[in-house]
Scaffold this active site. Structure first.
Site, PDB file in Angstrom:
ATOM      1  N   LYS A  55       9.820  -3.043   7.672  1.00 39.92           N
ATOM      2  CA  LYS A  55       9.101  -3.896   6.740  1.00 39.92           C
ATOM      3  C   LYS A  55       9.686  -3.626   5.355  1.00 39.92           C
ATOM      4  O   LYS A  55       9.637  -2.497   4.855  1.00 39.92           O
ATOM      5  CB  LYS A  55       7.608  -3.587   6.754  1.00 39.92           C
TER       6      LYS A  55
ATOM      7  N   GLY B  61       3.754   5.256   1.305  1.00 36.33           N
ATOM      8  CA  GLY B  61       3.183   4.285   0.392  1.00 36.33           C
ATOM      9  C   GLY B  61       1.800   4.691  -0.066  1.00 36.33           C
ATOM     10  O   GLY B  61       1.488   5.882  -0.135  1.00 36.33           O
ATOM     11  N   SER B  62       0.984   3.682  -0.325  1.00 43.34           N
ATOM     12  CA  SER B  62      -0.305   3.964  -0.950  1.00 43.34           C
ATOM     13  C   SER B  62      -1.315   4.480   0.059  1.00 43.34           C
ATOM     14  O   SER B  62      -1.275   4.158   1.245  1.00 43.34           O
ATOM     15  CB  SER B  62      -0.854   2.695  -1.604  1.00 43.34           C
TER      16      SER B  62
ATOM     17  N   GLY C 254      -2.234   3.084   3.777  1.00 48.21           N
ATOM     18  CA  GLY C 254      -1.833   4.036   4.803  1.00 48.21           C
ATOM     19  C   GLY C 254      -2.985   4.468   5.688  1.00 48.21           C
ATOM     20  O   GLY C 254      -2.838   4.584   6.908  1.00 48.21           O
TER      21      GLY C 254
ATOM     22  N   GLU D  88       3.100   9.480   4.325  1.00 53.02           N
ATOM     23  CA  GLU D  88       3.307  10.215   3.087  1.00 53.02           C
ATOM     24  C   GLU D  88       2.573   9.387   2.049  1.00 53.02           C
ATOM     25  O   GLU D  88       3.051   8.337   1.633  1.00 53.02           O
ATOM     26  CB  GLU D  88       4.805  10.300   2.805  1.00 53.02           C
TER      27      GLU D  88
ATOM     28  N   CYS E   7       7.548  11.104  -5.287  1.00 52.08           N
ATOM     29  CA  CYS E   7       6.392  11.665  -4.564  1.00 52.08           C
ATOM     30  C   CYS E   7       6.257  13.147  -4.860  1.00 52.08           C
ATOM     31  O   CYS E   7       5.190  13.725  -4.671  1.00 52.08           O
ATOM     32  CB  CYS E   7       6.506  11.460  -3.066  1.00 52.08           C
TER      33      CYS E   7
ATOM     34  N   GLU F 205      -3.987  11.259  -8.237  1.00 45.51           N
ATOM     35  CA  GLU F 205      -2.544  11.204  -8.454  1.00 45.51           C
ATOM     36  C   GLU F 205      -2.232  10.212  -9.582  1.00 45.51           C
ATOM     37  O   GLU F 205      -2.678   9.074  -9.552  1.00 45.51           O
ATOM     38  CB  GLU F 205      -1.813  10.781  -7.167  1.00 45.51           C
TER      39      GLU F 205
END
Lengths: 528, 528
Positions: A180, A237-238, A242, A259, A296, A388
């Site tokens: 994707k 991703g977010s 996720g 992640e 990250c 974050e």
């Protein structure tokens, strides 16, 4: 308006005239690109899954050398098109061509693909274990189903679903990949898929070995995650997106790796700051501001103890942040989210001590932010202070003393990394020894005297950690061959006739260099 | 009425006078035992978690040799009490003392504990990987949180939460275990916990290294599964309960391993049956009826192709089933569930071709059942025909031809094992080669010419498979040291000062025999 096609089963398939589409924007200008990309329909998702499944069954029985040939050819294709790709990615992401894209990220990406090619040929990721007395032979094998790879916004090459680490690991371990594209860089992803598909053809692999789509509805995404035709998922991703994908995959017991979120605590212990507060402040600021903080492993939470050296450190870091230019971020939401995080942290009791230049130019520009909070205030609401701040933002916790710092450490959530700066004379060692057992189990990588932003592609690297920093604490997303093992199914051959064993489990070592654990000893030798 | 205590933090804690209790029943007589066992309250669950967490943090920093000492002492304690334990387990489970409990299961259990002790000392489960050029060193490490082990009804020793394979693996990898006794054999579990706790004391480990409770409400069980104080879960049992525990653990990204359901397909290909139909029928019947069929690897689904030899096979197997005595099962629901499965399979279109003696004696007795169904009928409703008949029951699918058998194979769900019997002259090889790529990815262990019921404790064994047969296809519940890795967190030491590295990652090999992958080569040597 051009509506770009998806790569399905070896065909660049134009979307239906009625297909929903989206366009990405230029981060440097804010302008919307004229190109449109389709939202995949249910029928297109089904086609990706059907053909990806057939290709994966074929790949599981394919000579790994051919898979290596594909990965090498793909790396070479990327290198040949590097200038074009870097320009394309620069336009879509705002990341600088030099040095970032052309000199760092593209070479890292082709290096990963080549390492994965070597790993596919070598076969060590399978970790063959043989018990000759019982005639039991086991190893990791492909799932014989495709892997869905959903890449993040911040690495258009090195973590791209069609070219990055998860892609390389899934292919090298013998799977077709359904990639994707991140909707912020669909053009770069499409160009990569063209190069990948040419390499698929030159290596003679099934056409559906690599497939590309750009976006689907959330509903279709969740259906795909739980579909029995899909073998596994790699998602970077977010956290919100996720967690939903994870729930869909978990419900059917599908391996899925994530992640999602990490503040990457960095402890500057008192002795280290006493030795070189200014130097460390500059090292930290450079790491946090690098690439507009869009890593990250960005150092988002600092742990310190109150004192003169800490104030010197903070003053220097604040100066650096105040002097920092506004930087272009990947997507329009990121500067907004950074501002929102600053507001939320301030409301919770933190104080802004450094703030970069206010953006004046157009584009998605962010104002770097450095905040501080006392340990006591942190402890009133540890979750709020671990929000974050993706981008050039960091929060410094200033604890009153070692006990308070230990209490703060006990409240930390999972992260990819945890770093410690300590005095060279050993004066911080007692505190280090006290804090590490609390913090280390929460992170995949423990650093000494080093910022966490660099992630070497090494067999000994760990890029992962407990959820939600990682998806399963036993695995890493970076580092070959370890990253391949995430997609392996452990299979035992019990009394299977010798001529029917996979080459890697036969008495004769198929390469002469494959490492196998035979009767408790690792060896490259044949059996008998 | 005696209400038995739970083992919490080293104390045999009597339940509150108001505690809910349960009693188990004697499978041989159906009578309820006079002993009562408490249902743990929320406060007791919290105490288990709090003290288990503290013990696990301590164990993560404990010399693994001491953990090995505990496991060895525990094995010796079980051996010393073997007669008493076998008698206790016989009363609670109905399993025969000889040979099953005394000669097979208890020695297997102590053997596993001793192998786990050796694995703890050796440290190879950590799989250290060292990149000297980048000074990156990684290995698997304990989660520093306790592991909840929920054992099944069918192995009061070898899979018991307080003594079995998951227990041994969790302890050897440096974790405290919170064991949930199976409510069908609480007395055996309590006695084992007494022996385990004596060994904990003799080895000088934290008191909460082993803890035992018997039952909780479902609500408390799910809360425990998602509690951040808990590190991981090993669960062997029913699919319904397991799926709920899994959902609770998954929601917080906690590693959890399951063994829930498996029909273990066994294909008898035409050439094999032509060679020795009668002999194979007897081999199959013996395996299916062994231990009243109460094995997770029981051969519950046979795959055949119509023909004379197949009819001979079926006739002999049916005779064997018809002649089989009713056997005592572990809990009262099992004979009922077997009967219900026979009714459901018959309703779906299968035919009963063999049925053992109808039970006349008291106790939880089951009537063995052999059924057959055509491939065409199977394909009308593949899920219905893969209903697990836990116990002495099996369904034979008789396909019209190879194509129909391949279609049946394509509809199989996951299992722990998949076995193939083929002709010695190679005449079945083409069909074998066609079926294995379809079936093998669905099972953790592929067998040739062998029934799946035996599960050797070997480093090369795989007892697992895709969900719901297993919890994650990359792991095994049986086989040391592989089973320990399920509870490991992969951690990288990046530039960590030499004196701060774990012994297993220092330049000097701490044992001289630890296998480490250094710069791509497995070696027992020191660095430099």
């Amino acid at each position: 308006m051009t509506v770009h096609p998806m790569l399905i089963a070896g065909t660049w398939q134009a979307p239906a005239a009625t297909a929903a589409t989206f366009s990405s924007r230029n981060p440097n200008t804010g302008e919307t690109f004229p190109d449109a990309y389709p939202v995949a329909t249910a029928a297109e998702i089904d086609a990706l899954l059907d053909t990806g499944l057939a290709a994966s069954i074929a790949l599981a029985a394919t000579d790994p050398a051919k898979i290596g040939d594909f990965l090498d050819a793909y790396a070479e294709g990327i290198t040949a098109a590097a200038d074009e790709l870097a320009a394309l990615a620069h336009a879509e992401t705002g990341l600088p061509v030099e040095p970032r894209l052309a000199k760092v990220e593209i070479p890292r990406t082709t290096g990963q693909l080549k390492q994965a090619a070597a790993a596919a040929r070598a076969g060590d990721w399978r970790m063959p274990v043989i018990d000759t007395a019982n005639n039991l032979r086991s190893q990791l094998e492909p799932l014989a189903k495709p892997v869905l790879v959903i890449g993040p916004n911040n690495f258009p090459f090195a973590f791209n679903g069609i070219a990055g680490g998860d892609f390389a690991a899934a292919i090298a371990s013998g799977h077709a990949v359904i990639a994707k594209a991140h909707p912020a860089h669909p053009g770069t992803s499409q160009r990569l898929a063209e190069i990948a598909f040419a390499a698929v053809q030159s290596a003679g692999l099934p056409a559906a070995t690599v497939q590309l789509y750009y976006r689907s509805s959330h509903e279709e995404g969740h259906r795909m995650a739980s579909d029995p035709r899909l073998g596994a998922i790699g998602f970077t991703g977010s956290e919100g997106a996720g967690r939903k994908i994870k729930a869909a995959a978990d419900a059917v017991g599908k391996p899925a790796y994530f992640e999602l979120s990490s503040v990457n605590p960095v402890a500057f212990l008192p002795g280290a700051l006493a030795e070189k507060a200014t130097e460390l402040a500059t090292e930290f600021s450079g790491s946090c501001l690098l690439g507009v903080g869009q890593f990250c492993t960005n150092p988002g939470l600092l742990l310190t103890i109150a004192g003169d050296a800490t104030e010197t450190f903070l003053a220097t870091a604040a100066e650096n942040f105040n002097a920092a230019p506004s930087g272009v971020m990947l997507v329009p939401s990121l500067p907004t989210e950074l501002d929102e995080a600053v507001v939320a942290l301030t409301a919770a009791g933190a104080e802004v001590i450094g703030r970069g230049t206010q953006p004046k130019e157009p584009g998605f520009r962010a104002q770097p932010a450095l905040l501080r909070v006392s340990g006591a205030t942190f402890l009133e609401n540890p979750a709020a202070f671990q929000r974050e701040m993706f981008g050039p933002g960091s929060l410094v916790v200033v604890a009153a003393d070692a006990d308070e710092l230990a209490a703060v450490a006990a409240h930390l959530d999972s992260s990819l990394t945890a770093a410690f700066y300590t005095a060279s004379d050993g004066s911080d060692d007692a505190l280090y020894d006290r804090l590490v057992p609390i913090i280390a189990p929460k992170a995949g990588r423990l650093l000494n005297d080093k910022m966490p932003t660099g992630v070497a592609v090494s067999p000994a690297m760990v890029h992962g950690g407990p959820f939600p920093a990682g998806g399963h604490p036993g695995f890493t997303a970076v580092g070959i061959p370890a990253s391949l093992r995430r997609f392996g199914a452990l299979r035992c051959y019990d009394n299977v006739r010798p001529n029917r064993l996979p080459a890697t489990l036969q008495d004769k070592n198929p390469t002469g260099t494959l490492w196998r654990c035979i009767d408790g000893s690792w060896t490259q030798a044949d059996i008998g």
